[in-house]
Motif scaffolding. Structure first.
Motif, PDB file in Angstrom:
ATOM      1  N   THR A   1       0.833  -1.207   0.000  1.00  0.00           N
ATOM      2  CA  THR A   1       0.000   0.000   0.000  1.00  0.00           C
ATOM      3  C   THR A   1       0.864   1.251   0.000  1.00  0.00           C
ATOM      4  OG1 THR A   1      -1.746  -1.172   1.182  1.00  0.00           O
ATOM      5  CG2 THR A   1      -1.837   1.236   1.201  1.00  0.00           C
ATOM      6  N   TYR A   2       0.655   2.109  -1.008  1.00  0.00           N
ATOM      7  CA  TYR A   2       1.424   3.351  -1.145  1.00  0.00           C
ATOM      8  C   TYR A   2       0.864   4.441  -0.242  1.00  0.00           C
ATOM      9  CZ  TYR A   2       2.933   7.716  -3.408  1.00  0.00           C
ATOM     10  OH  TYR A   2       3.421   8.974  -3.673  1.00  0.00           O
ATOM     11  N   ASP A   3      -0.411   4.751  -0.402  1.00  0.00           N
ATOM     12  CA  ASP A   3      -1.077   5.798   0.364  1.00  0.00           C
ATOM     13  C   ASP A   3      -2.352   5.192   0.951  1.00  0.00           C
ATOM     14  OD1 ASP A   3      -2.585   7.942   1.300  1.00  0.00           O
ATOM     15  OD2 ASP A   3      -2.388   9.151  -0.527  1.00  0.00           O
ATOM     16  N   PRO A   4      -2.480   5.095   2.261  1.00  0.00           N
ATOM     17  CA  PRO A   4      -3.673   4.460   2.841  1.00  0.00           C
ATOM     18  C   PRO A   4      -4.987   5.092   2.402  1.00  0.00           C
ATOM     19  CG  PRO A   4      -1.994   4.809   4.524  1.00  0.00           C
ATOM     20  CD  PRO A   4      -1.524   5.530   3.284  1.00  0.00           C
ATOM     21  N   GLU A   5      -4.936   6.345   1.936  1.00  0.00           N
ATOM     22  CA  GLU A   5      -6.157   7.022   1.508  1.00  0.00           C
ATOM     23  C   GLU A   5      -6.443   6.855   0.011  1.00  0.00           C
ATOM     24  OE1 GLU A   5      -8.247   8.197   3.704  1.00  0.00           O
ATOM     25  OE2 GLU A   5      -6.790   7.553   5.205  1.00  0.00           O
ATOM     26  N   GLY A   6      -5.546   6.233  -0.713  1.00  0.00           N
ATOM     27  CA  GLY A   6      -5.789   5.960  -2.130  1.00  0.00           C
ATOM     28  C   GLY A   6      -6.635   4.717  -2.293  1.00  0.00           C
TER      29      GLY A   6
ATOM     30  N   CYS B   1      -0.476   2.800 -14.188  1.00  0.00           N
ATOM     31  CA  CYS B   1      -0.364   4.252 -14.287  1.00  0.00           C
ATOM     32  C   CYS B   1      -1.488   4.957 -13.536  1.00  0.00           C
ATOM     33  CB  CYS B   1      -0.417   4.679 -15.747  1.00  0.00           C
ATOM     34  SG  CYS B   1       0.965   4.097 -16.741  1.00  0.00           S
ATOM     35  N   GLU B   2      -1.127   5.971 -12.767  1.00  0.00           N
ATOM     36  CA  GLU B   2      -2.106   6.807 -12.083  1.00  0.00           C
ATOM     37  C   GLU B   2      -2.535   7.958 -12.997  1.00  0.00           C
ATOM     38  OE1 GLU B   2      -1.511   6.888  -7.397  1.00  0.00           O
ATOM     39  OE2 GLU B   2       0.152   7.861  -8.443  1.00  0.00           O
ATOM     40  N   GLU B   3      -3.823   8.000 -13.317  1.00  0.00           N
ATOM     41  CA  GLU B   3      -4.365   9.087 -14.132  1.00  0.00           C
ATOM     42  C   GLU B   3      -4.846  10.203 -13.185  1.00  0.00           C
ATOM     43  OE1 GLU B   3      -7.314   9.572 -17.990  1.00  0.00           O
ATOM     44  OE2 GLU B   3      -7.737   8.055 -16.480  1.00  0.00           O
ATOM     45  N   SER B   4      -3.904  10.739 -12.461  1.00  0.00           N
ATOM     46  CA  SER B   4      -4.191  11.776 -11.468  1.00  0.00           C
ATOM     47  C   SER B   4      -2.910  12.560 -11.240  1.00  0.00           C
ATOM     48  CB  SER B   4      -4.656  11.146 -10.151  1.00  0.00           C
ATOM     49  OG  SER B   4      -4.708  12.108  -9.119  1.00  0.00           O
ATOM     50  N   GLU B   5      -3.043  13.807 -10.854  1.00  0.00           N
ATOM     51  CA  GLU B   5      -1.879  14.573 -10.426  1.00  0.00           C
ATOM     52  C   GLU B   5      -2.181  15.299  -9.112  1.00  0.00           C
ATOM     53  OE1 GLU B   5      -0.903  16.968 -13.786  1.00  0.00           O
ATOM     54  OE2 GLU B   5      -2.830  17.987 -13.844  1.00  0.00           O
ATOM     55  N   ASP B   6      -3.085  14.700  -8.319  1.00  0.00           N
ATOM     56  CA  ASP B   6      -3.404  15.263  -7.014  1.00  0.00           C
ATOM     57  C   ASP B   6      -2.209  15.154  -6.079  1.00  0.00           C
ATOM     58  OD1 ASP B   6      -5.956  15.928  -7.725  1.00  0.00           O
ATOM     59  OD2 ASP B   6      -6.907  14.163  -6.835  1.00  0.00           O
ATOM     60  N   LYS B   7      -2.001  16.215  -5.315  1.00  0.00           N
ATOM     61  CA  LYS B   7      -0.925  16.216  -4.342  1.00  0.00           C
ATOM     62  C   LYS B   7      -1.456  15.842  -2.962  1.00  0.00           C
ATOM     63  CE  LYS B   7       2.384  19.479  -6.339  1.00  0.00           C
ATOM     64  NZ  LYS B   7       3.206  20.685  -6.061  1.00  0.00           N
ATOM     65  N   ALA B   8      -0.528  15.555  -2.061  1.00  0.00           N
ATOM     66  CA  ALA B   8      -0.897  15.279  -0.675  1.00  0.00           C
ATOM     67  C   ALA B   8      -1.720  16.440  -0.134  1.00  0.00           C
ATOM     68  CB  ALA B   8       0.360  15.077   0.170  1.00  0.00           C
TER      69      ALA B   8
ATOM     70  N   GLY C   1      -8.104  14.212   0.340  1.00  0.00           N
ATOM     71  CA  GLY C   1      -7.789  13.364   1.478  1.00  0.00           C
ATOM     72  C   GLY C   1      -6.509  12.568   1.350  1.00  0.00           C
ATOM     73  N   TYR C   2      -5.800  12.680   0.232  1.00  0.00           N
ATOM     74  CA  TYR C   2      -4.579  11.897   0.039  1.00  0.00           C
ATOM     75  C   TYR C   2      -3.486  12.347   1.003  1.00  0.00           C
ATOM     76  CZ  TYR C   2      -6.667  10.331  -4.381  1.00  0.00           C
ATOM     77  OH  TYR C   2      -7.492   9.792  -5.318  1.00  0.00           O
ATOM     78  N   THR C   3      -2.663  11.391   1.410  1.00  0.00           N
ATOM     79  CA  THR C   3      -1.544  11.693   2.299  1.00  0.00           C
ATOM     80  C   THR C   3      -0.210  11.762   1.561  1.00  0.00           C
ATOM     81  OG1 THR C   3      -1.129   9.356   2.838  1.00  0.00           O
ATOM     82  CG2 THR C   3      -2.746  10.538   4.190  1.00  0.00           C
ATOM     83  N   LYS C   4      -0.211  11.363   0.279  1.00  0.00           N
ATOM     84  CA  LYS C   4       0.998  11.419  -0.538  1.00  0.00           C
ATOM     85  C   LYS C   4       0.662  11.989  -1.912  1.00  0.00           C
ATOM     86  CE  LYS C   4       3.452   7.534   1.617  1.00  0.00           C
ATOM     87  NZ  LYS C   4       4.166   6.252   1.382  1.00  0.00           N
TER      88      LYS C   4
END
Length: 464
Positions: A128-133, A175-182, A186-189
């Motif tokens: 698991t990379y980011d628990p909120e992903g 591939c992640e089709e997102s560029e959301d930042k921490a 709610g993302y932590t990374k």
């Protein structure tokens, strides 16, 4: 316009003329074409003569196929994973098939989950990379008899895992089709990366972002097996649209984890062309295209497509999606372009080829509308070469959704139609197909329906 009201054409002014072929197309349609006329007789259903025949209604109302073909549902969203880790995640998307044990197949399947997904990819320790992903991948092990004997989480805690691509050393790049930042959603990374997944032993890949490949709205990747160069598409949702990239690895010989060693990220510049949509003529070739270093691959302050690439700018394309390697060149898809959304021209789908040795970029196919309701529509998304010859195309648009085949003889033929209605009887809706891929022996086509997330194995007389 319904997606069932179009066909593959040379260009808008050549309605009914079929595909304008170029030399590059012979590489695209490698193998033996199906035994069918070059084009269906005027006024008759294309499915009546091409490929494997017309689609027959499925009594179960799930998947229509030609006579002689059958499907097996391998996995469905919400049902328990065989590993016991939780329910099968939502939004099955990109996928690849790898050789498994005793003649079986290993599948790695993306889940394009956003924060509102009903069934997240379960968080698993070490994967698991980011628990909120809520996105990630699952891995299925299918026996030679077509039975699922294993299904587990392959990577979790990622975001909007759309497509990706296999590596020459037998792993999957998701591939992640997102560029959301921490701190966003709610993302932590930070998100917007590529991750490597080992289909046999996912714990070996872990959940390590391949940061040198850039942080942007990734769609798909393909690798030149001769030198290890990684090509990447970007499906940005707003203007300026996405770029086409190449990554030159510091360790080009490859192997699991080799892409973590870093390298150089560059973006495609076609001199004089700022938007690929303006190119309308199949066979148009640009010689000696340029590759420009990306100023800030991690997009710490500014998304890459907004960055300053110096005099001459950079070349954009709306809906840069499917990407794969075939023969001695790379192919990538622009699903559509619309002036109303900011493109410089309209089109219903393009397939491009790029030849690294000569640095030549060629527009191979243009999709377009027509009046024949039996021919496929706009918005090609995931595409794959079929072992029996030709191209498989997943539709992604409104209305009925199909997998179509295209032969080297200019014939479009139906392969499958999704019958799972997620709308109402008055206003039906059908989820798109995604992740079409074939088993290493070419006997089984695996394909996903995005919503409700369903993975199928389709067998039958593919040799025809």
């Amino acid at each position: 316009m319904s997606v069932t009201r179009r066909q593959i054409l040379g260009r808008g002014g050549a309605v009914g003329a079929g595909i304008a072929f170029t030399g590059a197309l012979e590489q695209l349609f490698a193998g033996t074409a199906s035994a069918a006329p070059a084009a269906a007789p005027a006024g008759r259903p294309a499915g009546g003569w091409a490929g494997y025949g017309p689609l027959l209604p499925d009594p179960a109302g799930i998947l229509d196929l030609p006579r002689g073909f059958r499907y097996r549902i391998l996995s469905r969203e919400g049902e328990p994973l065989r590993s016991g880790e939780g329910p099968v995640p939502s939004h099955a998307d990109g996928m690849a098939a790898f050789r498994g044990r005793s003649g079986g197949v290993r599948l790695v399947r993306n889940h394009e989950n956003r924060p509102d997904a009903e069934h997240r990819v379960p968080a698993v320790e070490g994967l698991t990379y980011d628990p909120e992903g809520k996105g990630g991948c699952t891995a299925l092990e299918v026996s030679a008899a077509g039975r699922v004997r294993g299904e587990r989480v392959a990577i979790a805690g990622t975001a909007v895992n759309c497509a990706g691509g296999p590596t020459p050393w037998g792993t999957w790049l998701t591939c992640e089709e997102s560029e959301d930042k921490a701190g966003t959603n709610g993302y932590t990374k930070d998100h917007g990366f590529v991750f490597e997944v080992d289909p046999a032993r996912p714990e070996r890949g872990g959940a390590v972002p391949l940061t040198a490949l850039g942080r942007f709205q990734h769609e798909a990747v393909a690798i030149d097996p001769r030198d290890g160069v990684v090509y990447e598409t970007e499906d940005a949702f707003e203007k300026p649209f996405g770029l086409f990239y190449r990554f030159l690895p510091d360790k080009p010989r490859g192997g699991l984890g080799s892409l973590r060693a870093g390298g150089r990220l560059e973006a495609l510049r076609v001199p004089g062309v700022t938007d690929l949509a303006v190119v309308q003529e199949p066979g148009t070739t640009f010689k000696d295209v340029r590759w420009v270093p990306v100023p800030d691959p991690l997009a710490k302050q500014t998304p890459i497509r907004f960055q300053d690439f110096g005099p001459g700018g950079i070349t954009h394309g709306q809906k840069l999606e499917g990407c794969y390697w075939g023969g001695d060149r790379l192919y990538f898809v622009c699903s559509f372009a619309r002036r109303s959304e900011g493109s410089q021209a309209d089109h219903f789908g393009q397939v491009w080829s790029y030849e690294p040795r000569s640095r030549r970029l060629t527009l191979v196919i243009v999709f377009g509308p027509d009046t024949d309701v039996n021919t496929p529509g706009e918005s090609p998304d995931n595409i794959a070469l079929a072992p029996q010859g030709g191209l498989m195309v997943c539709e992604d648009g409104g209305g009925a959704q199909h997998v179509y085949g295209v032969t080297r003889g200019r014939t479009v033929y139906p392969v499958a139609r999704n019958r799972q209605n997620t709308g109402t009887e008055q206003e039906p809706e059908w989820g798109e197909f995604a992740g079409v891929t074939f088993s290493p022996d070419g006997r089984t086509m695996f394909v996903n329906v995005y919503d409700p997330g369903t993975t199928f194995a389709v067998t039958g007389p593919w040799h025809r």
